[in-house]
Design a protein around this motif. Structure first.
Motif, short mmCIF file in Angstrom:
data_model
loop_
_atom_site.label_atom_id
_atom_site.label_comp_id
_atom_site.label_asym_id
_atom_site.label_seq_id
_atom_site.Cartn_x
_atom_site.Cartn_y
_atom_site.Cartn_z
N ASN A 13 0.84 -1.21 0.00
CA ASN A 13 0.00 0.00 0.00
C ASN A 13 0.86 1.25 0.00
O ASN A 13 1.86 1.30 0.73
N PRO A 14 0.46 2.27 -0.78
CA PRO A 14 1.27 3.49 -0.81
C PRO A 14 1.29 4.18 0.56
O PRO A 14 0.26 4.27 1.23
N TYR A 15 2.48 4.63 0.95
CA TYR A 15 2.61 5.37 2.21
C TYR A 15 2.09 6.78 1.98
O TYR A 15 2.32 7.38 0.94
N TYR A 16 1.38 7.29 2.94
CA TYR A 16 0.96 8.70 2.86
C TYR A 16 0.82 9.22 4.27
O TYR A 16 0.70 8.44 5.23
N GLU A 17 0.87 10.52 4.40
CA GLU A 17 0.68 11.16 5.70
C GLU A 17 -0.02 12.50 5.49
O GLU A 17 -0.12 12.97 4.35
N SER A 18 -0.47 13.11 6.57
CA SER A 18 -1.11 14.42 6.45
C SER A 18 -0.92 15.21 7.74
O SER A 18 -0.75 14.64 8.82
N ILE A 19 -0.94 16.53 7.58
CA ILE A 19 -0.82 17.44 8.72
C ILE A 19 -1.83 18.58 8.52
O ILE A 19 -2.32 18.79 7.41
N ASP A 20 -2.10 19.31 9.60
CA ASP A 20 -2.99 20.45 9.45
C ASP A 20 -2.18 21.70 9.11
O ASP A 20 -0.95 21.64 8.99
N LEU A 21 -2.87 22.82 8.95
CA LEU A 21 -2.17 24.03 8.49
C LEU A 21 -1.29 24.63 9.57
O LEU A 21 -0.33 25.33 9.26
N VAL A 22 -1.60 24.35 10.86
CA VAL A 22 -0.72 24.87 11.93
C VAL A 22 0.68 24.28 11.72
O VAL A 22 1.68 25.00 11.71
N ASP A 23 0.75 22.98 11.52
CA ASP A 23 2.06 22.36 11.29
C ASP A 23 2.61 22.66 9.90
O ASP A 23 3.82 22.81 9.74
N ALA A 24 1.74 22.75 8.90
CA ALA A 24 2.23 23.01 7.54
C ALA A 24 2.93 24.36 7.46
O ALA A 24 3.91 24.53 6.73
N LEU A 25 2.43 25.33 8.23
CA LEU A 25 2.99 26.70 8.18
C LEU A 25 4.02 26.95 9.27
O LEU A 25 4.60 28.03 9.35
N HIS A 26 4.28 25.95 10.12
CA HIS A 26 5.26 26.07 11.20
C HIS A 26 6.66 26.32 10.59
O HIS A 26 7.01 25.71 9.58
N PRO A 27 7.44 27.22 11.21
CA PRO A 27 8.73 27.58 10.60
C PRO A 27 9.71 26.42 10.44
O PRO A 27 10.61 26.47 9.59
N GLN A 28 9.58 25.37 11.28
CA GLN A 28 10.52 24.24 11.16
C GLN A 28 9.99 23.13 10.25
O GLN A 28 10.62 22.09 10.13
N THR A 29 8.86 23.34 9.62
CA THR A 29 8.34 22.31 8.71
C THR A 29 8.96 22.51 7.33
O THR A 29 8.73 23.51 6.66
N ILE A 30 9.79 21.54 6.96
CA ILE A 30 10.57 21.67 5.72
C ILE A 30 10.47 20.40 4.89
O ILE A 30 10.19 19.31 5.40
N LEU A 31 10.72 20.58 3.58
CA LEU A 31 10.86 19.45 2.67
C LEU A 31 12.36 19.24 2.53
O LEU A 31 13.04 19.95 1.78
N ALA A 32 12.88 18.29 3.30
CA ALA A 32 14.32 18.15 3.44
C ALA A 32 14.93 17.42 2.25
O ALA A 32 14.41 16.41 1.80
N TYR A 33 16.05 17.99 1.75
CA TYR A 33 16.82 17.34 0.68
C TYR A 33 18.24 17.05 1.13
O TYR A 33 19.04 16.54 0.35
#
Ligand SMILES: Nc1nc2c(c(=O)[nH]1)N[C@H]1C(S)=C(S)[C@@H](COP(=O)(O)O)O[C@H]1N2
Ligand SMILES: [Mo]
Length: 251
Positions: A168-188
């Motif tokens: 099954n494909p892995y997926y996750e979700s967060i709300d906008l409080v966490d999405a807009l949190h300054p430490q929420t990053i798409l890490a490369y």
């Protein structure tokens, strides 16, 4: 047979467990393990009463980093598509941003690397009872969502991953409080190197105020939605759907 997390992860995690991390003393402490498991049980409402969700997660110094940042869950998606992306050095990788946005995006790794970035040394806590400290660099999620233009109805951000875990494909979700949190990053990058395949190359979410399973690896698509019950099996995440993990896993 009930599909359990332990049956799915089979031998992978136990061999990774042989690797020493800087948090071994911490991991061995029963009180610390209780704290991790207990944290998962806190409801979002309860968490809101006692903590400020916009507060920053603790950041550490370079010397605190674990010698090896172990990998957990999928260590390589192993699909034909993913293999081709790895072989091409991720030149053909595109991260889609769609759903309830005004301007759907398709971003290359170079574009993500040129986006406003943040570097942070944080502790990753897995519900299975281990932790590791690593240095992450990535594109801040908030400006990317700004670029895409969230529609007013958008309430959650869903991360669709390249790996099929137990079919099954892995997926996750967060709300906008966490999405807009300054430490929420798409890490490369992890510890100043391109993100290894085992840790989610080319892009993995860091959502530092939550437990490890929320940190989606191998992110291929980000979708803004107004409700979660139509995604996956309806509980907002792979382990939420299969093992009853809390959707909000605040720490
Ligand atoms: N796509 C995907 N993301 C995932 C997982 C996974 O199996 N697939 N495992 C999760 C779990 S339980 C943890 S603890 C972390 C592990 O991250 P690491 O491999 O960098 O240690 O990734 C999370 N994100
Ligand atoms: Mo985990």
């Amino acid at each position: 047979m009930k599909l359990t997390r332990r049956s799915l992860i089979a031998g992978g995690a136990s061999s990774a467990g042989l690797l020493l991390s800087g948090c071994d003393a911490l991991n061995a402490s029963p009180a610390f393990r209780d704290l991790l498991f207990g944290a998962e049980k806190l409801t979002m409402a309860g968490q809101r009463l006692v903590t400020d969700r916009n507060a920053l997660a603790r950041e550490f110094s370079a010397a605190d980093r674990s010698p090896i940042f172990r990998a957990n869950g999928t260590m390589n998606p192993g699909t034909d598509l993913y293999r081709r992306l790895v072989d091409g050095g991720f030149a053909d990788y595109r991260m889609r941003v769609d759903g309830l946005v005004r301007r759907p995006l398709s971003l290359s790794l170079d574009q993500l690397r040129r986006s406003p970035a943040r570097t942070q040394i944080t502790r990753h806590d897995c519900v299975e009872g281990w932790s590791a400290i690593g240095k992450w660099t990535g594109a801040k999620l908030a400006p990317l969502l700004g670029l895409a233009g969230l529609m007013p109805a958008a309430r959650y951000i869903v991360f669709h991953c390249a790996d099929n875990f137990g079919g099954n494909p892995y997926y996750e979700s967060i709300d906008l409080v966490d999405a807009l949190h300054p430490q929420t990053i798409l890490a490369y990058a992890l510890n100043d190197r391109p993100l290894p395949v085992a840790n989610g190359a080319p892009i993995r979410l860091r959502v530092e105020r939550q437990l490890g399973y929320k940190h989606a690896k191998y992110v291929m698509r980000i979708e803004a939605v107004d409700r979660l019950d139509r995604i996956g099996l309806g509980k907002g995440g792979f382990w939420e759907d299969r093992a009853g993990y809390e959707w909000y896993a605040g720490i």
